[in-house]
Design a protein around this motif. Structure first.
Motif, PDB file in Angstrom:
ATOM      1  N   ASP A   1      -0.281 -14.605  21.371  1.00 22.32           N
ATOM      2  CA  ASP A   1      -0.785 -13.322  20.864  1.00 22.32           C
ATOM      3  C   ASP A   1      -2.090 -13.536  20.099  1.00 22.32           C
ATOM      4  O   ASP A   1      -3.048 -12.787  20.262  1.00 22.32           O
ATOM      5  CB  ASP A   1       0.267 -12.674  19.944  1.00 22.32           C
ATOM      6  CG  ASP A   1       1.513 -12.262  20.705  1.00 22.32           C
ATOM      7  OD1 ASP A   1       1.366 -11.766  21.843  1.00 22.32           O
ATOM      8  OD2 ASP A   1       2.628 -12.438  20.176  1.00 22.32           O
ATOM      9  N   VAL A   2      -2.099 -14.568  19.254  1.00 27.63           N
ATOM     10  CA  VAL A   2      -3.307 -14.839  18.463  1.00 27.63           C
ATOM     11  C   VAL A   2      -4.452 -15.269  19.385  1.00 27.63           C
ATOM     12  O   VAL A   2      -5.602 -14.871  19.199  1.00 27.63           O
ATOM     13  CB  VAL A   2      -3.016 -15.911  17.379  1.00 27.63           C
ATOM     14  CG1 VAL A   2      -4.287 -16.276  16.624  1.00 27.63           C
ATOM     15  CG2 VAL A   2      -1.964 -15.407  16.408  1.00 27.63           C
ATOM     16  N   PHE A   3      -4.114 -16.045  20.396  1.00 23.01           N
ATOM     17  CA  PHE A   3      -5.149 -16.470  21.349  1.00 23.01           C
ATOM     18  C   PHE A   3      -5.771 -15.252  22.037  1.00 23.01           C
ATOM     19  O   PHE A   3      -7.002 -15.113  22.099  1.00 23.01           O
ATOM     20  CB  PHE A   3      -4.545 -17.440  22.365  1.00 23.01           C
ATOM     21  CG  PHE A   3      -5.503 -17.816  23.460  1.00 23.01           C
ATOM     22  CD1 PHE A   3      -6.715 -18.410  23.159  1.00 23.01           C
ATOM     23  CD2 PHE A   3      -5.203 -17.554  24.787  1.00 23.01           C
ATOM     24  CE1 PHE A   3      -7.613 -18.755  24.163  1.00 23.01           C
ATOM     25  CE2 PHE A   3      -6.092 -17.885  25.793  1.00 23.01           C
ATOM     26  CZ  PHE A   3      -7.300 -18.483  25.481  1.00 23.01           C
TER      27      PHE A   3
ATOM     28  N   ALA B   1     -10.092  -9.646  13.046  1.00 21.78           N
ATOM     29  CA  ALA B   1      -9.068 -10.202  13.952  1.00 21.78           C
ATOM     30  C   ALA B   1      -7.979 -10.893  13.141  1.00 21.78           C
ATOM     31  O   ALA B   1      -6.777 -10.742  13.406  1.00 21.78           O
ATOM     32  CB  ALA B   1      -9.711 -11.198  14.926  1.00 21.78           C
ATOM     33  N   PHE B   2      -8.409 -11.637  12.142  1.00 25.61           N
ATOM     34  CA  PHE B   2      -7.445 -12.334  11.280  1.00 25.61           C
ATOM     35  C   PHE B   2      -6.501 -11.310  10.623  1.00 25.61           C
ATOM     36  O   PHE B   2      -5.273 -11.457  10.650  1.00 25.61           O
ATOM     37  CB  PHE B   2      -8.211 -13.136  10.218  1.00 25.61           C
ATOM     38  CG  PHE B   2      -7.327 -13.770   9.191  1.00 25.61           C
ATOM     39  CD1 PHE B   2      -6.599 -14.915   9.486  1.00 25.61           C
ATOM     40  CD2 PHE B   2      -7.203 -13.216   7.918  1.00 25.61           C
ATOM     41  CE1 PHE B   2      -5.763 -15.498   8.549  1.00 25.61           C
ATOM     42  CE2 PHE B   2      -6.372 -13.796   6.980  1.00 25.61           C
ATOM     43  CZ  PHE B   2      -5.647 -14.932   7.287  1.00 25.61           C
ATOM     44  N   GLU B   3      -7.094 -10.250  10.047  1.00 26.75           N
ATOM     45  CA  GLU B   3      -6.265  -9.257   9.346  1.00 26.75           C
ATOM     46  C   GLU B   3      -5.297  -8.576  10.314  1.00 26.75           C
ATOM     47  O   GLU B   3      -4.133  -8.344   9.988  1.00 26.75           O
ATOM     48  CB  GLU B   3      -7.160  -8.212   8.662  1.00 26.75           C
ATOM     49  CG  GLU B   3      -7.628  -8.707   7.305  1.00 26.75           C
ATOM     50  CD  GLU B   3      -8.838  -7.966   6.789  1.00 26.75           C
ATOM     51  OE1 GLU B   3      -9.098  -6.829   7.256  1.00 26.75           O
ATOM     52  OE2 GLU B   3      -9.546  -8.543   5.925  1.00 26.75           O
ATOM     53  N   HIS B   4      -5.785  -8.290  11.513  1.00 28.91           N
ATOM     54  CA  HIS B   4      -4.910  -7.673  12.514  1.00 28.91           C
ATOM     55  C   HIS B   4      -3.728  -8.606  12.831  1.00 28.91           C
ATOM     56  O   HIS B   4      -2.583  -8.173  12.918  1.00 28.91           O
ATOM     57  CB  HIS B   4      -5.702  -7.349  13.777  1.00 28.91           C
ATOM     58  CG  HIS B   4      -4.899  -6.657  14.821  1.00 28.91           C
ATOM     59  ND1 HIS B   4      -4.478  -5.347  14.696  1.00 28.91           N
ATOM     60  CD2 HIS B   4      -4.403  -7.101  16.004  1.00 28.91           C
ATOM     61  CE1 HIS B   4      -3.773  -5.015  15.760  1.00 28.91           C
ATOM     62  NE2 HIS B   4      -3.707  -6.070  16.577  1.00 28.91           N
ATOM     63  N   GLY B   5      -4.037  -9.892  12.971  1.00 30.99           N
ATOM     64  CA  GLY B   5      -2.982 -10.881  13.259  1.00 30.99           C
ATOM     65  C   GLY B   5      -1.950 -10.941  12.138  1.00 30.99           C
ATOM     66  O   GLY B   5      -0.742 -11.070  12.390  1.00 30.99           O
ATOM     67  N   VAL B   6      -2.434 -10.824  10.897  1.00 30.08           N
ATOM     68  CA  VAL B   6      -1.506 -10.855   9.748  1.00 30.08           C
ATOM     69  C   VAL B   6      -0.614  -9.607   9.781  1.00 30.08           C
ATOM     70  O   VAL B   6       0.609  -9.690   9.635  1.00 30.08           O
ATOM     71  CB  VAL B   6      -2.297 -10.954   8.422  1.00 30.08           C
ATOM     72  CG1 VAL B   6      -1.364 -10.800   7.219  1.00 30.08           C
ATOM     73  CG2 VAL B   6      -3.050 -12.288   8.347  1.00 30.08           C
TER      74      VAL B   6
END
Ligand code: MLT
Ligand code: ZN
Length: 461
Positions: free
Chosen positions: A234-236, A294-299
């Motif tokens: 998902d993160v990729f 992107a980082f915040e969305h992943g969190v």
């Protein structure tokens, strides 16, 4: 190889440097796999293509097995000489021969280290983009022999993409000049490409013309901690859709434990089972904002539990060390290495299948996962427990590799992604190549090297 043959070699090539002291045989007879006892008969260190050709012609006449040898950083036993062979080391042929500014190519001898190629390209304001941790010791000839991949394949592809021409001494002693730097050459079989990844079984590269490219824009490095393996993909997908990725590498907490014990600096507190080091192009503030978004969305999605964005080159290097230091940190544990790949789309199911397999087969053995997840390439390293003898450990690992090979076959994957087949994986070639393909591969070898003098026993069982 008889004494008479050696005397004849020295007579034919009086300038050829030959070594046969026990320390030299030991040094040149092994690669980074430590499973075989080195036992070559002699070491030849040619200084020119003519000498390489002379050695190969001599070997054909005396039916001598040759092991071509570069930096010997390989992990599949491709450069091991354990049966009285002649090691043909290319380490003295390590010069840059020319740079072509119009074609943007660099012509080098095969024994040059990858890092020296990077430096030579940089001197001309350009980039040779294939890169990996062994850069200081591996040689370009070995990179070509294994079609080496590494940490930037996601952006630039494998070695294969960057070879514009090759001069090769084939196993039959012919000197071949393949493709001559051409970009377009639609004149039949591309023998240059056939040489790339042939593991020293078809010919010996004596000169390579490498393509160079523009250096990338400024990039940034981020370390991410992930709560589950499922989150990896998902993160990729998230990062790849929003950023121009230079690298996307993963490792587990077990890998981190070893690399920290080996002197690397912890960058994220707390216990997390999975980590990703990613590097992305960041020419302006907009891309940095995109990365943070992107980082915040992943969190928010629960895919990322923590992260750090390098604030300096030194910090970026420290984050990379967490990934690039893994191989060295595992070496004292005599790891059994698997280097496998599947299509990226097949990764989620494949990861699930091998997690189940490895948990069942290795309940009490440390298994270290890391690798180039953005290319569908995993390194699965099994660490030898002290309680097991070397032989019992290898036997157990071979049994599990057979099961792994079956799983790979089911998913259309490969038993070797970037290390080569060599000695280590030759018994599993059938999991990746069909009987018809293997028959054709053997036939091709027969054409280039009719007597089978080049690297016998490697690649094919
Ligand atoms: C790596 O990705 O670090 C290399 O392929 C080496 C290894 O697998 O140990
Ligand atoms: Zn790798």
């Amino acid at each position: 190889m008889t004494d008479h043959a050696i005397v004849d070699l020295a007579r034919r090539l009086p300038q050829l440097r030959l070594l046969s002291e026990p320390g030299d045989l030991e040094h040149y007879g092994r690669d980074w796999t430590r499973r075989w006892t080195p036992a070559p008969r002699a070491i030849a260190l040619p200084a020119s293509s003519d000498e390489v050709q002379g050695i190969v012609r001599w070997a054909n006449e005396h039916n001598v097995a040759i092991v071509p040898s570069g930096g010997r950083t390989g992990l599949s036993g491709g450069a091991v000489a354990a049966n009285g062979e002649l090691v043909l080391s290319l380490e003295r042929m390590n010069r840059v021969l020319g740079f072509d500014a119009v074609d943007r190519t660099l012509t080098v001898q095969p024994g040059i280290a990858l890092e020296a190629v990077h430096g030579a390209a940089r001197e001309h304001g350009l980039l040779y983009p294939v890169d990996f941790a062994a850069r200081g010791s591996c040689s370009i000839g070995g990179n070509i022999a294994t079609n080496a991949g590494g940490i930037r394949v996601i952006r630039y592809g494998n070695t294969r993409e960057w070879i514009a021409g090759l001069k090769v001494v084939a196993g039959n002693g012919e000197l071949l000049d393949l493709n001559r730097g051409l970009i377009k050459n639609s004149s039949g079989y591309d023998l240059r490409q056939l040489m790339i990844g042939s593991e020293g079984t078809l010919g010996i590269v004596v000169e390579a013309t490498l393509r160079l490219t523009d250096p990338p824009p400024t990039s940034q490095v981020m370390l991410l901690a992930l709560p589950t393996m499922d989150a990896l993909m998902d993160v990729f997908a998230l990062f790849r859709s929003r950023l121009s990725l230079q690298a996307f590498e993963f490792f587990t907490d077990v890998a981190l434990k070893h690399v920290l014990a080996h002197g690397a600096q912890r960058a994220i507190d707390g216990d997390h089972p999975y980590y990703v080091v990613t590097e992305f192009e960041s020419p302006d503030e907009k891309t940095q904002d995109a990365a943070l978004a992107a980082f915040e969305h992943g969190v928010e999605q629960g895919w990322i539990s923590d992260g750090v964005l390098a604030q300096s080159d030194a910090q970026a290097a420290a984050l990379w060390r967490l990934r690039e230091g893994i191989t060295e940190s595992l070496a004292p544990h005599k790891p059994y290495k698997n280097d496998v790949s599947v299509r990226i789309g097949a990764l989620p199911v494949f990861l699930h299948d091998i997690q189940t397999l490895l948990a069942r087969e290795y309940p009490h053995i440390d298994v270290v996962w890391f690798g180039h997840i953005g290319d569908g390439n995993l390194h699965i390293n099994v660490l030898k427990p002290e309680s097991l003898s070397d032989a019992d450990f290898i036997a157990q690992c071979e049994h599990v590799t057979k099961l792994l090979a079956d799983t790979l076959h089911k998913h259309g994957g490969s038993i070797s992604a970037e290390h080569g087949i060599g000695l280590v994986k030759r018994a599993y070639l059938e999991s990746t190549r069909s009987p018809a393909e293997i028959a054709l591969m053997r036939g091709i070898r027969q054409v280039f090297d009719p007597l089978g003098i080049l690297n016998p026993g490697k690649l094919f069982a």
